[in-house]
Enzyme design. Sequence first.
Site, PDB file in Angstrom:
ATOM      1  N   PRO A   1     -39.915  66.773  50.127  1.00  0.00           N
ATOM      2  CA  PRO A   1     -40.480  67.798  51.006  1.00  0.00           C
ATOM      3  C   PRO A   1     -40.557  67.371  52.459  1.00  0.00           C
ATOM      4  O   PRO A   1     -40.920  66.234  52.784  1.00  0.00           O
ATOM      5  CB  PRO A   1     -41.884  68.014  50.425  1.00  0.00           C
ATOM      6  CG  PRO A   1     -41.723  67.702  48.983  1.00  0.00           C
ATOM      7  CD  PRO A   1     -40.749  66.547  48.939  1.00  0.00           C
ATOM      8  N   CYS A   2     -40.198  68.313  53.333  1.00  0.00           N
ATOM      9  CA  CYS A   2     -40.102  68.015  54.753  1.00  0.00           C
ATOM     10  C   CYS A   2     -41.290  68.532  55.550  1.00  0.00           C
ATOM     11  O   CYS A   2     -41.369  68.315  56.754  1.00  0.00           O
ATOM     12  CB  CYS A   2     -38.822  68.620  55.334  1.00  0.00           C
ATOM     13  SG  CYS A   2     -38.744  70.425  55.194  1.00  0.00           S
TER      14      CYS A   2
END
Length: 392
Positions: free
Chosen positions: A114-115
């Site tokens: 996840p960014c």
Amino acid sequence: MHNHIQKAGSLERKININSAANPTDNLSRIPAAGAIRVAEMFSGPGGIGIALNRTRSDKHHFEHVWATDYDADTMRTYKANVLKGTDVPFFLSDVRDLDIDSLPAAEGFLYGFPCNDFSLVGESKGLDGHFGGLFSYGVRYINRVNPLFFLAENVSGLSSANEGKAFETILASLNNAGQFGYNITAHLYKFEDYGVPQARHRYILVGLRGDLGLEFKVPKPSGVIKTCAEALKNIPSTALNQEPTRQSSTVVRRLSYIQPGENIWQAEDRLPPELRLNVKGARLSQIYRKLDPNKPAYTVTGSGGGGTHIYHWSENRALTNRERARLQTFPDDFVFLGSKESVRKQIGMAVPCDGAQLILEALLKTIEGQVYEYVSPSVGFFEAKSKDFPKF
């Protein structure tokens, strides 16, 4: 026997997926021909997954072993498109609830962690954020399974999170993962340089297990620039996910004063007082920003309030989700499932299919010893176990 829960947040904290013996007892080797079996963690809706399905040579092709994500709509989309017609398991769960030690072994590992906490849009929390430490679950899987390769992806803001310490920690951890460590090629890809009709910049780390003696080379940009106007041509009337965004007459009027390529701040002097925005904080460049039809689009995002939906250059409206998917190079027969806002999120969080495919094709050529044109990596090449790292 597969035993898995179907919703994240269950009172049951662990998912016992497979009780097979420790896969390090039988270290994977490059097959002479046939399928290279791949697992995908933090799968998203299937940008990388579709690219994996399309990547093949005369000798090899990729084949999914399992995939996982925490979002139910994302799972439905992925299963309906990437895993269609197969019995490959998809595990719907927060990765923190997975029993990493019992996930089935694979020869390759895809890993778009996840960014959210590394993005340049909004506050960057890096490793201190809610999502920042989730990369370590992929490291744990690599430590146990020792796959032939991994591909890890994250946003361009990763390099500045925690004053650069987040990137250093992630790079060093992956460099030392597993029994042999991984030769890592780290590069900031500007996908618009590879024919993707969108300015989308992402760090991709490709790691090859240290004992293989292989080095991934960054494929040379194609030099083909595809404009957003070209990308949005001739969408079939039968393509799904084309629901229009309902916009007030005020928004339509506001957009009429904004020229192609401009945002609302650049048009402020032309706007009547009643159409101006009273914003005291940061003025984000994406607010009511129209596309320039002669250039690639600006970055497609997965969230945001009013004024952040990406706007057509001449029609004074937000793009449909199908148009946004075109900018992400999803094929028109790829159907996103869920509400309109859920689909918007899925599209914005994905990796462009065409961008992922060019990297996977280069990876397959590397595995097979084929030569292709390449450029120097922007971050660098790191020989296996060459960097200090934190233990997990």
